[in-house]
Design an enzyme around this catalytic site. Structure first.
Site, PDB file in Angstrom:
ATOM      1  CG  ASP A  52     -23.851  45.973  -9.048  1.00 34.07           C
ATOM      2  OD1 ASP A  52     -22.710  46.461  -8.884  1.00 34.07           O
ATOM      3  OD2 ASP A  52     -24.315  45.654 -10.163  1.00 34.07           O
ATOM      4  CG  ASP A  86     -22.656  48.063 -13.353  1.00 36.78           C
ATOM      5  OD1 ASP A  86     -22.893  47.437 -12.296  1.00 36.78           O
ATOM      6  OD2 ASP A  86     -23.540  48.659 -14.009  1.00 36.78           O
ATOM      7  CD  GLU A 111     -21.916  43.213 -10.534  1.00 34.25           C
ATOM      8  OE1 GLU A 111     -22.988  42.649 -10.257  1.00 34.25           O
ATOM      9  OE2 GLU A 111     -21.842  44.138 -11.376  1.00 34.25           O
ATOM     10  CE  LYS A 161     -25.149  39.993 -10.024  1.00 31.40           C
ATOM     11  NZ  LYS A 161     -25.558  40.842 -11.176  1.00 31.40           N
ATOM     12  NE  ARG A 177     -20.892  39.897 -17.315  1.00 29.39           N
ATOM     13  CZ  ARG A 177     -21.451  40.506 -18.354  1.00 29.39           C
ATOM     14  NH1 ARG A 177     -20.882  40.436 -19.544  1.00 29.39           N
ATOM     15  NH2 ARG A 177     -22.571  41.187 -18.218  1.00 29.39           N
ATOM     16  CE  LYS A 215     -25.555  48.626 -10.908  1.00 29.03           C
ATOM     17  NZ  LYS A 215     -25.854  48.169 -12.287  1.00 29.03           N
ATOM     18  CG  ASP A 250     -27.078  42.730  -8.911  1.00 29.88           C
ATOM     19  OD1 ASP A 250     -27.765  42.141  -9.769  1.00 29.88           O
ATOM     20  OD2 ASP A 250     -25.928  43.129  -9.125  1.00 29.88           O
TER      21      ASP A 250
END
EC number: 3.4.11.1
Length: 506
Positions: free
Chosen positions: A275, A352, A354, A270, A356, A282, A293
């Site tokens: 993010d 959030d 995201e 990933k 996956r 967030k 991230d």
């Protein structure tokens, strides 16, 4: 710093410094006893006067010890002999390196490999010493105008092994340790870069540079948004559409197997270079750390460096799924339904969640390589931190033998993982009334439901998922990337290649 290995008795060492251990309470290790005997009890007399108790973290530097050829002897506290474990051993090595640098030593002969660490042989002790030594010297100061370089005079470390027949395994341990340490450093450097520099294009440039390096045996292909649209990677594209930075997926292919029919091992990382959470934004506190991230992608990059450096006889493909999740007029929304590359539809309940969505399309994409197995690595869920803290990476898999291999590699490397279950009850949590599945599973078991989601896109091969949300970086005073789980995955690949000498005790 240079490392080498030799076999010899301490009294014959003409070195700037010899390093030996002292246990609690003021008890000399076997090598220290030999030096004490040569010096007519000089060392033991100092201990009786209370100069050193032997606790982990203590040290005592002796100059011009009688009848000893070396200029100095460094006594290192090793704690209670029967309680010496892997964690303490690494602390001892770190203390040793720091002390040598503080005292101005340029070279030293280390006899700490004589210490008995339960279940660990000399290969493990030498390799861990190399990795720990390199880790203790790490600093990320590329972007500071005043770098304030630390004083590091230590240039050479020689590890002593008991017999000459162990020299070969010691040399292999140094080779492996240096390669893994370099991979960890590469992953940390990439992770620590700020998001205004490290975007998906930066990840792609690093992948290309790796392919261009001498004898890498790596080819790199970069897939941009236009090609993603043609392929139907709509979930991946949705995550990045609120950002001005293009989403790019970098595919690094290493061919080291002599068997032309050998299937590749595939690592998918990933790579959310920042993010914000998107529309489901967030909170401000700690949002700067969302540059981390992309640590899954950085891990893949670091491991590919290791594979290339060691020229492992495997076929390995590393995928860095790079993009940025930002709010904006073009950003995807809660309530959207996305058609993934696999054809399955996903209802977005939270933008959030995201990672996956990026990974599901990447996992479908790699089917074309007919993989031996696929492992994805992701800073995926805060729920994994709640479950396992910052000590263990979460491991979930659809194949028990693969899970056991990874757990074994985690135990060997000291880069720990813990397996979590995936049963039908958790799959039910990601059901959707409007699509094939939802991108969140509600409250409870968040690390597991996220993996359940990914597993729906990994049905055509053996697959494992490493959730590194709690282990990829540290917060607070020591803020920075850890480089995990480069060591775990490197060990896994060494085992697969039959190159490791770490399994058996002395």
């Amino acid at each position: 710093m240079e490392f080498s290995v030799k076999s010899g008795s301490p009294e014959k060492q003409r070195s700037a410094c010899i390093i030996v251990g002292v246990f609690e309470p003021r008890r000399l290790s076997s090598i220290a006893e030999q030096l004490d005997k040569i010096s007519d009890g000089y060392i033991s007399a100092l201990l009786r006067r209370g100069e050193l108790e032997g606790k982990v973290g203590q040290s005592l530097l002796l100059h011009h010890v009688p009848n000893v050829l070396s200029e100095r002897i460094l006594l290192i506290g090793c704690g209670k002999e029967r309680e010496l474990d892997e964690r303490q051993y690494k602390q001892i090595i770190q203390k040793t390196i720091n002390t040598l640098n503080e005292t101005g030593s340029m070279e030293a002969v280390c006899f700490l490999t004589e210490l008995h660490v339960k279940g660990r042989n000399n290969y493990w002790k030498v390799r861990q010493a190399v990795e720990t030594a390199k880790e203790s010297l790490y600093a990320f100061n590329q972007l500071k105008s005043n770098k304030n370089e630390l004083r590091r005079p230590l240039r050479k470390m020689v590890f002593n092994v008991p017999t000459r027949r162990e020299l070969t395994s010691g040399e292999r341990a140094i080779q492996h340790g240096l390669a893994i340490a370099a991979g960890i450093k590469a992953a940390k450097d990439l992770s620590n870069m700020p998001p205004n520099i490290c975007n998906a294009a930066y990840l792609a440039s690093q992948a290309r540079q790796l392919a261009d390096s001498a004898n890498s045996h790596i080819t790199t292909k970069v897939i941009g948004e236009e090609q993603m649209k043609e392929l139907g990677m709509n979930a991946y594209l949705a995550v990045g559409q609120g950002s001005q930075n293009e989403s790019l997926m970098s595919v690094m292919e290493y061919k080291g197997s002599s068997d032309k029919h050998a299937k590749p091992i595939i690592l998918v990382g990933k790579g959310l270079t920042f993010d914000s959470g998107g529309i489901s934004i967030k909170s401000a506190g700690g949002m700067d750390e969302m540059k981390y991230d992309m640590c899954g992608a950085a891990t893949v990059y670091g491991v590919m460096r290791v594979v290339s450096e060691l020229q492992l006889p495997l076929n390995v493909i590393g995928v860095m799924a790079g993009c940025e999740n930002m709010p904006g007029g073009r950003a995807y929304r809660p309530g959207d339904i996305l058609t993934t590359l696999s054809g399955q539809t996903v209802e977005v309940l939270n933008t959030d969640a995201e990672g996956r969505l990026v990974l599901c399309d990447a996992l479908t994409y790699v089917e074309r390589f007919d993989p031996e197995l696929v492992i994805d690595i992701a800073t995926l869920t805060g729920a994994c931190i709640t479950a396992l803290g910052n000590h263990y990476s979460g491991l979930l898999s659809n194949h028990n033998p693969l899970a056991h291999e990874l757990l074994n590699a985690s135990e060997q490397s000291g880069d720990r993982a813990w397996r979590l279950p995936m049963t039908d009850e958790f799959f039910e949590q990601i059901d959707s009334n409007f699509a094939d599945l939802a991108n969140t599973g509600g409250s409870g078991g968040g690390a597991i439901t996220a993996a359940c989601f990914l597993s729906r896109f990994a049905t055509k091969y053996h697959w494992a998922h490493l959730d590194i949300a709690g282990t990829a970086w540290r917060s607070g005073k020591t803020k920075g990337a850890t480089g995990r789980p480069v060591a775990l995955l490197s060990q896994f690949l060494l085992n697969r290649a039959g190159s490791a000498g770490i399994n058996n005790d002395d």
